[in-house]
Design a protein around this motif. Structure first.
Motif: not given
Length: 266
Positions: A85-103
């Protein structure tokens, strides 16, 4: 000689007409949504829990099948039409909480660089247009039969390409980094890329369909690799740990409806 050319032309035209007459296309439309986990320069490289920020995505999808919705006993069927099958799409991503984590930003650590990392907060949003070719392990024409209740699952894998228009943002609790870059760690003081941008990306997916009477449920897991390291707005040429391009994983669930089936029922 002219007669031979005319005869050859008629044979080619007849063959093409027969081929296209046998080739039946069917269309499906659907919507999917689910969590998106982004692996960016926020967090600790090679440490997935700290480098992954989770948000959500949504997509409108269209599927083109290379066989008709009305089952015709192998009329014009081929391996390609039975499994792709051939799939086409329109999508939307978002992220409002990018921050540094870890040691490097643990509660026990305290120095100017740690404080600068903790103070950084990022956002990004992306509008995406793409296509992918899906390969189904089972025969699609058999799967689509209305009276076939034994093959409700249709697992698949896919690969595709997307065009992404994204807008990253950056703020710091220590002040305005645009007028005072020293509130950021040194490696990013002149290596921030915010505002509207665009790039291509590649996708690889695995999933399955589950057939109900009037629609299909689709479960999909996608890995997406961006041909840029600026999806989060950070791209330092001064640090080896920031040389990798951004990626994401999109787990989605959706509903897909065959348009011919929908027209017959409604």
């Amino acid at each position: 000689m002219r007669l031979h050319y005319k005869l050859l032309t008629l044979i080619i035209l007849f063959s093409m007409t027969k081929t296209f007459a046998q080739l039946e296309l069917s269309h499906e439309f659907g919507i999917t949504t689910g969590p998106v986990t982004m692996q960016t320069d926020y967090g600790e490289r090679h440490h997935l829990p700290s480098s992954t920020a989770t948000s959500f995505g949504i997509a409108a999808v269209h599927y083109l099948s290379f066989y008709g919705s009305n089952y015709n006993w192998r009329n014009g069927a081929s391996y390609f039409s039975d499994h792709f099958k051939l799939k086409t799409e329109v999508s939307y991503y978002f992220n409002n909480s990018l921050e540094h984590k870890g040691q490097y930003v643990d509660d026990g650590a305290s120095n100017p660089i740690v404080n600068e990392l903790r103070a950084m907060h990022g956002k990004t949003k992306s509008l995406n247009f793409g296509t992918a070719l899906e390969y189904y392990f089972k025969n699609l024409e058999d799967y689509g039969l209305l009276f076939n209740d034994d093959d409700r699952f249709a697992p698949y894998v896919s690969a595709g390409l997307q065009y992404n228009m994204f807008t990253p943002e950056l703020t710091s609790d220590l002040g305005d980094w645009t007028t005072n870059p020293s509130v950021l760690p040194e490696k990013w003081q002149d290596q921030v890329y915010v505002g509207k941008q665009n790039a291509f990306s590649m996708t690889m997916s695995a999933g399955t369909r589950y057939k109900f009477d009037n629609f299909d449920l689709v479960l999909d897991a996608r890995w997406q690799y961006f041909f840029t390291d600026k999806f989060d707005g950070l791209d330092s040429k001064k640090d080896e740990s920031s040389k990798f391009n951004d990626t994401l994983i999109y787990f989605s669930v959706g509903v897909v409806i065959d348009m011919d089936t929908f027209a017959r029922n409604y």
